[in-house]
Motif scaffolding. Structure first.
Motif, mmCIF file in Angstrom:
data_model
loop_
_atom_site.group_PDB
_atom_site.id
_atom_site.type_symbol
_atom_site.label_atom_id
_atom_site.label_comp_id
_atom_site.label_asym_id
_atom_site.label_seq_id
_atom_site.Cartn_x
_atom_site.Cartn_y
_atom_site.Cartn_z
ATOM 1 N N ARG A 119 0.755 -1.167 0.086
ATOM 2 C CA ARG A 119 -0.005 0.003 0.040
ATOM 3 C C ARG A 119 0.741 1.249 0.075
ATOM 4 O O ARG A 119 2.211 1.082 0.169
ATOM 5 N N VAL A 120 0.247 2.581 -0.662
ATOM 6 C CA VAL A 120 0.956 3.520 -0.426
ATOM 7 C C VAL A 120 0.373 4.405 0.290
ATOM 8 O O VAL A 120 -1.060 4.830 0.423
ATOM 9 N N VAL A 121 0.723 5.045 1.341
ATOM 10 C CA VAL A 121 0.216 5.952 2.498
ATOM 11 C C VAL A 121 0.787 7.338 2.599
ATOM 12 O O VAL A 121 2.175 7.471 1.900
ATOM 13 N N ALA A 122 0.345 8.173 3.277
ATOM 14 C CA ALA A 122 0.828 9.442 3.544
ATOM 15 C C ALA A 122 1.120 10.386 2.415
ATOM 16 O O ALA A 122 2.159 11.041 2.403
ATOM 17 N N ARG A 156 4.788 6.909 1.440
ATOM 18 C CA ARG A 156 5.533 5.887 1.825
ATOM 19 C C ARG A 156 4.965 4.512 1.368
ATOM 20 O O ARG A 156 3.821 4.540 1.487
ATOM 21 N N TYR A 157 5.691 3.894 0.691
ATOM 22 C CA TYR A 157 5.460 2.415 0.345
ATOM 23 C C TYR A 157 5.538 1.452 1.722
ATOM 24 O O TYR A 157 6.133 1.552 2.647
ATOM 25 N N GLU A 158 4.189 0.490 2.048
ATOM 26 C CA GLU A 158 4.336 -0.391 2.881
ATOM 27 C C GLU A 158 3.892 -1.687 2.590
ATOM 28 O O GLU A 158 3.299 -2.018 1.544
ATOM 29 N N PHE A 159 4.654 -2.596 3.250
ATOM 30 C CA PHE A 159 4.430 -4.130 3.075
ATOM 31 C C PHE A 159 3.755 -4.521 4.345
ATOM 32 O O PHE A 159 4.317 -4.562 5.251
ATOM 33 N N VAL A 160 2.418 -5.309 4.144
ATOM 34 C CA VAL A 160 1.765 -5.685 5.231
ATOM 35 C C VAL A 160 1.725 -7.461 4.902
ATOM 36 O O VAL A 160 1.298 -7.942 3.795
ATOM 37 N N ALA A 161 2.508 -8.169 5.768
ATOM 38 C CA ALA A 161 2.707 -9.494 5.672
ATOM 39 C C ALA A 161 1.198 -10.283 5.735
ATOM 40 O O ALA A 161 0.380 -9.746 6.442
ATOM 41 N N VAL A 210 5.045 -4.661 7.890
ATOM 42 C CA VAL A 210 6.334 -5.202 8.779
ATOM 43 C C VAL A 210 7.392 -4.469 8.150
ATOM 44 O O VAL A 210 8.721 -4.496 8.356
ATOM 45 N N LEU A 211 7.272 -3.945 6.924
ATOM 46 C CA LEU A 211 8.302 -3.207 6.202
ATOM 47 C C LEU A 211 7.833 -1.736 5.561
ATOM 48 O O LEU A 211 6.584 -1.829 5.141
ATOM 49 N N ALA A 212 8.482 -0.781 5.474
ATOM 50 C CA ALA A 212 8.138 0.413 4.772
ATOM 51 C C ALA A 212 9.104 1.236 4.235
ATOM 52 O O ALA A 212 10.456 1.009 4.485
ATOM 53 N N LEU A 261 12.313 -1.516 -1.198
ATOM 54 C CA LEU A 261 11.212 -2.347 -0.500
ATOM 55 C C LEU A 261 11.196 -3.665 -1.020
ATOM 56 O O LEU A 261 11.022 -4.452 -0.190
ATOM 57 N N THR A 262 11.118 -3.811 -2.310
ATOM 58 C CA THR A 262 11.172 -5.032 -2.941
ATOM 59 C C THR A 262 12.368 -6.075 -2.337
ATOM 60 O O THR A 262 11.869 -7.236 -2.165
ATOM 61 N N ARG A 263 13.548 -5.418 -2.507
ATOM 62 C CA ARG A 263 14.648 -6.092 -1.946
ATOM 63 C C ARG A 263 14.478 -6.572 -0.535
ATOM 64 O O ARG A 263 14.742 -7.693 -0.014
ATOM 65 N N ALA A 264 13.666 -5.561 0.545
ATOM 66 C CA ALA A 264 13.595 -6.035 1.575
ATOM 67 C C ALA A 264 12.504 -6.896 1.975
ATOM 68 O O ALA A 264 12.715 -7.902 2.820
ATOM 69 N N ILE A 265 11.441 -6.976 0.982
ATOM 70 C CA ILE A 265 10.579 -8.126 1.138
ATOM 71 C C ILE A 265 11.148 -9.442 0.547
ATOM 72 O O ILE A 265 11.081 -10.699 1.282
ATOM 73 N N ARG A 266 12.074 -9.232 -0.384
ATOM 74 C CA ARG A 266 12.665 -10.613 -0.645
ATOM 75 C C ARG A 266 13.567 -11.200 0.341
ATOM 76 O O ARG A 266 13.723 -12.588 0.747
ATOM 77 N N ASP A 267 14.372 -10.471 1.021
ATOM 78 C CA ASP A 267 15.335 -10.578 2.201
ATOM 79 C C ASP A 267 14.645 -11.221 3.273
ATOM 80 O O ASP A 267 14.609 -12.387 3.952
ATOM 81 N N TRP A 268 13.276 -10.680 3.615
ATOM 82 C CA TRP A 268 12.234 -11.089 4.719
ATOM 83 C C TRP A 268 12.020 -12.615 4.363
ATOM 84 O O TRP A 268 11.780 -13.340 5.376
#
Length: 101
Positions: free
Chosen positions: A41-44, A55-60, A67-69, A88-95
Motif C-alpha cells: 500500500r501507499v500511504v501518507a 510511503r510504500y508499506e508491506f503488510v505480511a 512489517v516493512l516500509a 522495499l522489494t529487496r527488503a521483502i525478498r530478504d524477509w
C-alpha cells in the motif's frame, strides 16, 4: 496473471496510470511462483500534490500492520518512487528468504 519478477506488486501499474488514485493505492504482493506474501500500500501522500512524498508499506499475510516500509520524497518522480519501490522489494525478498516456512 504474468508474474515476471521474483516479487510482484499486483495493481501497482494501474495505481500509477490512474494518477495515483487513493482507492488504487494497494494490492497483493506475490512471488513469481504464485505465493501470496501479503499486500502493498501507499500511504501518507496526496494525489493532488505530486511534488510531495509518501510511503510504500508491506503488510505480511495475516498481519494488520506494516512489517516493512520505505518513504519517497516526490510522488511524481519515477526515479524517486522507483528507488523506494526497489529498496522495499529487496527488503521483502530478504524477509521472505529468512522467514520460517
Amino acid at each position: 496473471m504474468n508474474l515476471i519478477y521474483p516479487i510482484n506488486f499486483v495493481g501497482h501499474d494501474e495505481w500509477m496510470e490512474s494518477g495515483y488514485a487513493l482507492d488504487l493505492a494497494q494490492g497483493d504482493v506475490i512471488t513469481r511462483d504464485g505465493e501470496v506474501l501479503g499486500t502493498w500500500r501507499v500511504v501518507a501522500y496526496d494525489p493532488n500534490l505530486d511534488t510531495q512524498g509518501g510511503r510504500y508499506e508491506f503488510v505480511a499475510d495475516g498481519q494488520e500492520r506494516a512489517v516493512l516500509a520505505e518513504a519517497f520524497g516526490v510522488l511524481d518522480s519515477r526515479i524517486n518512487r522507483g528507488l523506494a519501490l526497489s529498496t522495499l522489494t529487496r527488503a521483502i525478498r530478504d524477509w521472505h528468504e529468512t522467514s520460517p516456512s
